[in-house]
Design a protein around this motif. Sequence first.
Motif, PDB file in Angstrom:
ATOM      1  N   LEU A  52      26.947  -3.661  15.320  1.00 61.53           N
ATOM      2  CA  LEU A  52      25.873  -4.445  15.088  1.00 61.53           C
ATOM      3  C   LEU A  52      25.575  -5.030  16.378  1.00 61.53           C
ATOM      4  O   LEU A  52      26.137  -5.425  17.204  1.00 61.53           O
ATOM      5  N   GLU A  54      24.492  -7.971  17.161  1.00 60.07           N
ATOM      6  CA  GLU A  54      25.282  -9.531  17.413  1.00 60.07           C
ATOM      7  C   GLU A  54      26.651  -9.435  18.022  1.00 60.07           C
ATOM      8  O   GLU A  54      27.217 -10.209  18.709  1.00 60.07           O
ATOM      9  N   SER A 207      26.275 -20.465  20.092  1.00 59.81           N
ATOM     10  CA  SER A 207      25.391 -19.707  19.315  1.00 59.81           C
ATOM     11  C   SER A 207      25.594 -18.291  19.367  1.00 59.81           C
ATOM     12  O   SER A 207      25.425 -17.473  18.646  1.00 59.81           O
ATOM     13  N   ALA A 211      26.558 -16.110  16.046  1.00 57.32           N
ATOM     14  CA  ALA A 211      25.650 -14.881  15.705  1.00 57.32           C
ATOM     15  C   ALA A 211      26.686 -13.737  15.449  1.00 57.32           C
ATOM     16  O   ALA A 211      26.414 -13.043  14.786  1.00 57.32           O
ATOM     17  N   ASP A 214      28.156 -14.075  12.113  1.00 55.41           N
ATOM     18  CA  ASP A 214      27.281 -14.205  10.768  1.00 55.41           C
ATOM     19  C   ASP A 214      25.960 -13.394  11.258  1.00 55.41           C
ATOM     20  O   ASP A 214      25.226 -14.134  11.520  1.00 55.41           O
ATOM     21  N   ASP A 215      26.169 -12.072  11.092  1.00 52.05           N
ATOM     22  CA  ASP A 215      24.919 -11.363  11.662  1.00 52.05           C
ATOM     23  C   ASP A 215      23.841 -11.290  10.709  1.00 52.05           C
ATOM     24  O   ASP A 215      23.984 -11.674   9.638  1.00 52.05           O
ATOM     25  N   ALA A 216      22.762 -11.081  11.138  1.00 54.86           N
ATOM     26  CA  ALA A 216      21.562 -11.097  10.581  1.00 54.86           C
ATOM     27  C   ALA A 216      21.412 -10.339   9.305  1.00 54.86           C
ATOM     28  O   ALA A 216      21.006 -10.449   8.016  1.00 54.86           O
ATOM     29  N   ALA A 217      22.283  -8.885   9.325  1.00 58.27           N
ATOM     30  CA  ALA A 217      22.021  -8.021   8.274  1.00 58.27           C
ATOM     31  C   ALA A 217      23.295  -8.495   7.277  1.00 58.27           C
ATOM     32  O   ALA A 217      23.374  -7.625   6.390  1.00 58.27           O
ATOM     33  N   GLY A 218      23.897  -9.285   7.459  1.00 53.17           N
ATOM     34  CA  GLY A 218      25.037  -9.688   6.487  1.00 53.17           C
ATOM     35  C   GLY A 218      26.159  -8.878   6.195  1.00 53.17           C
ATOM     36  O   GLY A 218      26.909  -8.984   5.237  1.00 53.17           O
TER      37      GLY A 218
END
Length: 329
Positions: A52, A54, A207, A211, A214-218
């Motif tokens: 990922l 992040e 931050s 991230a 708790d990545d944006a793609a879940g």
Amino acid sequence: MTTIALPQIIIQSESPVALAVREGLAAHRKSLPAWLFYDAAGSHLFDQITHLPEYYLTRTERAIFAANASEIIEKALQASGLSRLRIAELGAGSADKTRLLLQAAIEFQGTLFYEPLDVSASALHAARQRIEHEIPGVHVLPRVMDYTQGLDFYPAAAGERRMVLYIGSSIGNFEPHQAARILEIVRAGLEPGDTLLLGVDLQKDESTLLAAYDDAAGVTARFNLNMLARLNRELAADFDLEAFAHRAVWNPTESRIEMHLESLVAQRVQIPALDLELSFATGERIHTENSYKYAPGQVEAMLAETGFNPENSWTDERGWFAVWLARAQ
Ligand code: AVI
């Protein structure tokens, strides 16, 4: 004729999963141990996490090895007075980043014994096939072992020094006292002059850390929730995965990222295999993981307290991750 009634012996033996779940979920503050993440589905999700954008840890450590593998091997051999290394790795898994180090060692000495230790026989088998195919000269000697309970290496040949790899910041998933205990176990398996290569994730801004967990793609959310899916599969539990949410929290007092599963509603969950019924209040959490982030001085103090001399370290230009070469005293 007289009949003699024999006493009935009932042996109750629960699996490690059942024992861990009973202990963690029957407690007032609910928790589950992080090792429960790694069934086949969880291991696959963890592999996705390492790619990922992040999740900087894997990429950063790999870049440190790519830039410094030869120097790491050279330093491990230096001052040892012996001319060959054999390399062991704790919790080797897929042994992906390790290849850079194995390749560098092969360039120094032509052949190499590599002993990966892992609880998963299938991961070891796959790593052996891949590594022996990809890096001629490496002889893989896999060992199925839980290194938190003790270590037992194959004996080193005359003239060989051992280097133990404990990379990937795996040490960060243990409480600091357990982390020190693991280093003591490693030290007990080494001779003076042998080395430990320790990869550790360092303290950084909140931050960036949040991230990464708790990545944006879940994907990390799915990794965390897979723990409940695993209990549904293995213990016939009826966790509703829609009724729990992934939470990643930075705990500045303990210097750790915590992962939790939060109940979104008041609910009851049955675990028939354990004869257990659980109740959750809205907002109640199951604590599933700690990932400690260290300052360099803390790592060096822990190494010194457990019988190692931290001789060299390498980091990236942002100082996010570091690798120590520490010699057994
Ligand atoms: C395996 N371990 C070093 C990972 C970490 O970063 O603490 C596990 C992980 N948990 C969520 N993302 C990755």
